[in-house]
Design a protein around this motif. Structure first.
Motif, mmCIF file in Angstrom:
data_model
loop_
_atom_site.group_PDB
_atom_site.id
_atom_site.type_symbol
_atom_site.label_atom_id
_atom_site.label_comp_id
_atom_site.label_asym_id
_atom_site.label_seq_id
_atom_site.Cartn_x
_atom_site.Cartn_y
_atom_site.Cartn_z
ATOM 1 N N TYR B 554 -0.435 6.628 -4.006
ATOM 2 C CA TYR B 554 0.206 5.322 -4.806
ATOM 3 C C TYR B 554 1.747 5.698 -4.957
ATOM 4 C CZ TYR B 554 -4.475 4.228 -4.881
ATOM 5 O OH TYR B 554 -5.901 3.775 -4.619
ATOM 6 N N LEU B 571 -4.244 -0.887 -8.515
ATOM 7 C CA LEU B 571 -4.667 -0.276 -7.370
ATOM 8 C C LEU B 571 -5.286 1.073 -7.463
ATOM 9 C CD1 LEU B 571 -1.801 -1.179 -4.979
ATOM 10 C CD2 LEU B 571 -4.060 -2.275 -5.144
ATOM 11 N N TYR B 578 -3.534 -0.450 -0.266
ATOM 12 C CA TYR B 578 -2.814 -1.768 0.105
ATOM 13 C C TYR B 578 -2.211 -1.714 1.545
ATOM 14 C CZ TYR B 578 0.848 -4.903 -0.793
ATOM 15 O OH TYR B 578 1.891 -5.919 -0.870
ATOM 16 N N ARG B 580 0.725 -4.507 4.002
ATOM 17 C CA ARG B 580 1.373 -5.774 3.869
ATOM 18 C C ARG B 580 1.788 -5.909 5.393
ATOM 19 N NH1 ARG B 580 6.352 -6.167 0.572
ATOM 20 N NH2 ARG B 580 5.365 -5.813 -1.356
ATOM 21 N N GLU B 586 -1.198 -9.902 2.704
ATOM 22 C CA GLU B 586 -1.624 -8.656 2.006
ATOM 23 C C GLU B 586 -2.882 -8.368 2.256
ATOM 24 O OE1 GLU B 586 0.288 -10.213 -1.903
ATOM 25 O OE2 GLU B 586 1.185 -8.075 -1.965
ATOM 26 N N PHE B 588 -5.885 -5.787 0.460
ATOM 27 C CA PHE B 588 -6.524 -5.024 -0.537
ATOM 28 C C PHE B 588 -7.920 -4.420 -0.067
ATOM 29 C CE2 PHE B 588 -3.243 -6.084 -3.537
ATOM 30 C CZ PHE B 588 -2.733 -7.163 -3.153
#
Lengths: 631, 631
Positions: B554, B571, B578, B580, B586, B588
């Motif tokens: 993270y 998150l 994650y 992108r 995006e 998740f």
């Protein structure tokens, strides 16, 4: 010299890697950012684990695409760098590797880059760390250490140094001589990798095919010699991206890495000595006893049970081997013909019986005749190959030995004038005339070992380091059920030759026919003869079963070499294969059928200085063996 | 269209090869000279074996380095050629492939080469055979089919034709358009190979990385369309040099080759139709029922025993699946949530129980919803995938099915308005409200299969041919114990996505952690959700165990994407990964812990048209799983 390795070089979780690296003997590690990212613990946890193991974190890497950018991006990149500097504090390391920018929109303006690297150096100074700038071989604007050094030199800041990486330099054939002129204190870090010479994209080559020093084709000693000349006092650090290593057992790869650094130091020391450089410059490089100048096969020892022993004795007898001795204290027999000695070990509850249980009939030991067995052993043990001592009866010889990569033993034997020979000491010699120097066979020409996929590198390193052997170029042989990669090693005078064969396809476990390549395995022993055309009829008359070679092979031979008809007839009649080298040297060789689907024997005659192994015929032999098995 | 394959393309002895090639459906073979050389029998024996199998020997190859030589060498080369012509008579083939000279001392003089090829043509005429001249991509002077054609055209002799090879043309980006202008009767032979686009030496690329049409990156349909336009009436012949194929089971590779030719013919037909070419030009090309336009997951079926069933039910319940049906005649239960349907099959003495015995808890069948099940089945069966029929109770649906490369079943399901649905027909529906269209989960987003090393090509071919799916580019994921190669296939509208993962290192059998990739294996099922931030807390409250993601991940995410702190906190709190894409889409996603070390579940949310699978996060997931297992 401090020895280090990048965590990316070996398999496993970060903790497994660090544990194996410490056990192998390294002083330091490079932490690869992804290893940290994937580790479920803080950087401080990593620092603590490394410290508990006594490992220094000598580098954090990589930091990418910093320089040659717009002003806006420079600000963001500096922010990014400062965050990494914070991380380095937590990790307890003062050094970060910054690779040259690979982005297509890099601005190729040296003055701008010097400015921006200057900004990085000042940020590093504030944070109390050193940034090391490395030219990637595929860097967009900067791809040579010479270019990188001009930039670092121009910045002229104590917190910015140069990082050298042997792969990036040698892969693009960048001359190494100018390294020596760089002040050692301006070199922030030195990374070492070998690689086979491959005609491919340098990025792919770098990411998948690097290997440990001594396993590839680069002249690493010359590179490292120039580094030593600078007075560089930091670590030599292995940074290896290798698909095989990523999947191999962690601890074994780590110790091979350590060995390869010792070997590189020894080679570098020798290289500098040849150039007449003063010895005090190289005092911190590893020094081991010299490799033996003369090496010969003393004997090959097979692990057998009663059945396997009878099989082997049957074959050896057909080859006119004679039983010449019985071991004084063990169930071990000696068979000899000419200078070829074979030992059959059926001793219960011994190393050999354990080896037999694991591998069946197999080569459990090789004994090498050397000038000084103790020195040869010390050299091998210094390279971290495990010493072995077995049971020794009264007055029997204690033979120093180390274990090879498959756990088999490698004995070192020397003889002293006027003292009992090894065979006299350990055996009751039952056939005084057995050692017939003028026999049909002259000795062991070469041995061929079948290796599990991907262990070729480990074996090459073993023979190069422990024995000082030279490795020849490798070649691919098509087997009907896959490709085999083969590479030969040999003593300097060529009297010991060992061919190493490994399946390329790693399907050994699933392909029926390739099962013969599995695990520990002798593939074959080749005996030399001075006249194969008289030797073979003698052995055939004795009942030796030869591998039948397809007739089409001989038609093709006629077309390729224009051999005389009577020679062709003789070759065909005895299933003899033929090869010729560029200088006219000739090779005649024939194979026995396979014994227990594991191994076989070869009879070879070399003429006119032929120096190979009949590689051109390996494919036809493999196909003939596959057809034999189908019958 | 006659279909042929070169013997070098598959593993085995020559007899094994011919048997497998015949069984796969081919009409003809190219005999590769080495296969003949290694065969223990005469060329006449090969002719007889092929004839007994009904296989035509359509080509003998290769003949090398004939042209562009000195006068003295020309005489020797003509002698060599005549010997080969004799061999061809014994073999019963009239065609030989002559590759362009690769020797460094080739004389690059077109007039001389035309003269010498003319001499070859006259010798061929005398012998009653056809010589086909092929430009190797690495030919010394001639490396393009256009150059080769100019020479063949200038010779203008009926016994000299042109050989086209898709690899030699497409590997060097040689434009294919000019092929169409060559008179078909002057084309002696056409060889077909696909390959992945690789940045490497073209010779190495050709010798080790060729693959079957549809498995690589070449636009073979355009190449073949131009060949068809010439009126060429000879065979399309696969000539594949592939290290994996050399080691793979002979029969399986051969039938994949045959499928790939059918597929190429279908693609070529479509390509010509798009260009408005008259249909009679393509009447001899394979035609199969069109691939289904719409494909969806109908259900996934797991083979279970009591223990595995309870484990799975436990997990499904935590994910708020409900038991909605019991099979009318079998020990089979239906669980549903949103549009996701899971079938648990514990029927004794059935396909599922056999599958369970072999693989344990596993995905034994996938059912695909299509517009017309019968047509979809006919297409798949036409590509030689084995049809399957199981026991069917009274009034239950007969589902057409074929077996995939691992033996698992692939059902085709369609529904007719006003008739009972499949679930209504086969199941007693016990929870009328179970099919909750507005559930937390929206359906099956994708499935990920773990494959044995080197079977990726076979699976890609399966989904492309049988289903008409598209394959995406492949990528490499570092696992702590090796590299994983991943490639996704998807239906045209993206409603079915299947990610295929195979170990690159082929060490699956020895590396502990990679054992999860062994054999038949579902790796994971990903369920879609419209709001992962509300879905996950619900499931976690229900006791679903999520895979813990390292905190460092993270921190790095923050640095890479500049995410807001509260998003990062969310998150981190739920172990959500994650990604992108370049257009701002995006992804998740979160994983459960592993169930029985074989597989696990994933919850995913796509935003803004994100179209991938979170590839960037695969390595951190693999490392987290390895760490989980070590605990």
């Amino acid at each position: 010299m401090k020895r280090s390795i990048a965590t990316v070089s070996i398999s496993g979780t970060l903790v497994e890697k660090l544990t194996a690296i410490q056990a192998a003997g390294f002083d330091g590690i490079e932490i690869f950012e992804n290893d940290l990212l994937y580790f479920d613990g803080s950087p401080a946890d990593v620092r603590r684990i490394a410290a508990d193991l006594g490992l220094e974190i000598v580098l954090f890497q990589p930091f990418r695409d910093f320089e040659g950018v717009s002003t806006g991006r420079l600000a963001r990149n500096l922010d990014r760098a400062k965050r990494k500097f914070d991380l380095m504090h937590e990790l307890g390391t003062d050094r970060i590797l910054v690779c040259s920018n690979v982005s297509p929109d890099t601005i190729g303006d040296d003055a701008l880059i010097v400015d921006q690297l200057g900004a990085l150096a000042r940020a590093a100074q504030e944070a109390g760390v050193i940034a090391g700038y490395e030219a990637l071989a595929w860097g967009r604007h900067v791809n040579s250490y010479r270019h990188a050094w001009r930039l670092v030199d121009a910045v002229d800041h104590p917190n910015l140094g140069l990082v050298l990486d042997s792969f990036h330099t040698l892969s693009i054939n960048d001359p190494v001589d100018e390294i020596a002129a760089i002040p050692g204190e301006r070199i922030a870090f030195v990374q070492i990798a070998d690689a086979p010479k491959l005609a491919m994209d340098v990025l792919e080559w770098s990411r998948h095919y690097r290997c440990f020093p001594g396993q590839g084709d680069f002249d690493l000693a010359s590179f490292t010699a120039r580094v030593i000349e600078t007075g560089y006092a930091g670590p030599l650090s292995l940074e290896i991206f290798n698909d095989g290593f990523r999947a191999a057992p962690t601890a074994i790869t780590a110790v091979d890495g350590y060995r390869s650094l010792l070997f590189l130091e020894e080679e570098t020391r020798a290289s500098l000595a040849r150039e007449g450089k003063p010895a005090e410059k190289t005092g911190h490089l590893y020094e081991s006893p010299s490799a033996p100048v003369h090496v010969g096969f003393q004997f090959l020892e097979f692990a057998v049970d009663d059945t396997a022993r009878n099989q082997l004795i049957d074959w050896l007898t057909r080859l006119r081997f004679r039983r010449t001795g019985q071991h004084r204290s063990k169930d071990v027999a000696l068979y000899q013909h000419g200078a070829a000695s074979i030992v059959l070990n059926a001793e219960a509850d011994s190393f050999a019986s354990a080896f037999f249980m694991q591998h069946g009939l197999s080569l459990c030991a090789s004994a090498f005749r050397v000038d000084d067995a103790k020195l040869a052993f010390q050299r091998a043990a210094g390279f971290r190959y495990a010493p072995f001592s077995g049971r020794v009866g009264p007055n029997e010889r204690v033979l120093p030995a180390v274990q090879g990569p498959d756990g088999s033993l490698n004995y070192f034997v020397d003889e002293t004038p006027d003292e009992p020979t090894l065979f006299e000491a350990d055996f009751v010699l039952t056939d005084a005339n057995g050692l017939d120097e003028a026999g049909t066979l002259t000795g062991i020409d070469h041995v061929c070992l079948s290796l599990p996929a991907d262990s070729l590198n480990a074996w090459v390193l073993f023979f190069k380091t422990a024995f000082g052997f030279q490795a020849e170029a490798d070649w691919l042989v098509p087997d009907p059920y896959g490709l085999v990669r083969s590479r030969a090693v040999r003593s300097r005078d060529g009297s010991v030759r060992i061919a190493l064969n490994a399946s390329v396809d790693r399907h050994t476990a699933v392909s029926e026919s390739l099962s013969m390549y599995r695990g520990s395995g002798l593939n074959h022993v080749a005996f030399g003869t001075a006249d194969i055309f008289s030797a073979l009829p003698e052995f055939i008359a004795n009942g030796l079963p030869l591998l039948r070679i397809p007739r089409n092979y001989y038609d093709d031979l006629a077309a390729r070499y224009g051999l005389a008809d009577d020679l062709l007839d003789a070759l065909r009649a005895h299933n003899i294969l033929y090869d010729r080298d560029e200088r006219g040297g000739e090779f005649f060789h024939a194979y026995t059928e396979q014994l227990d689907h594991r191994f076989f024997l070869e009879i070879v005659e070399r003429r006119g200085g032929y120096d190979g192994y009949g590689a051109a015929n390996a494919a036809v032999r493999l196909a003939a063996q596959a057809q034999q098995k189908k019958k």
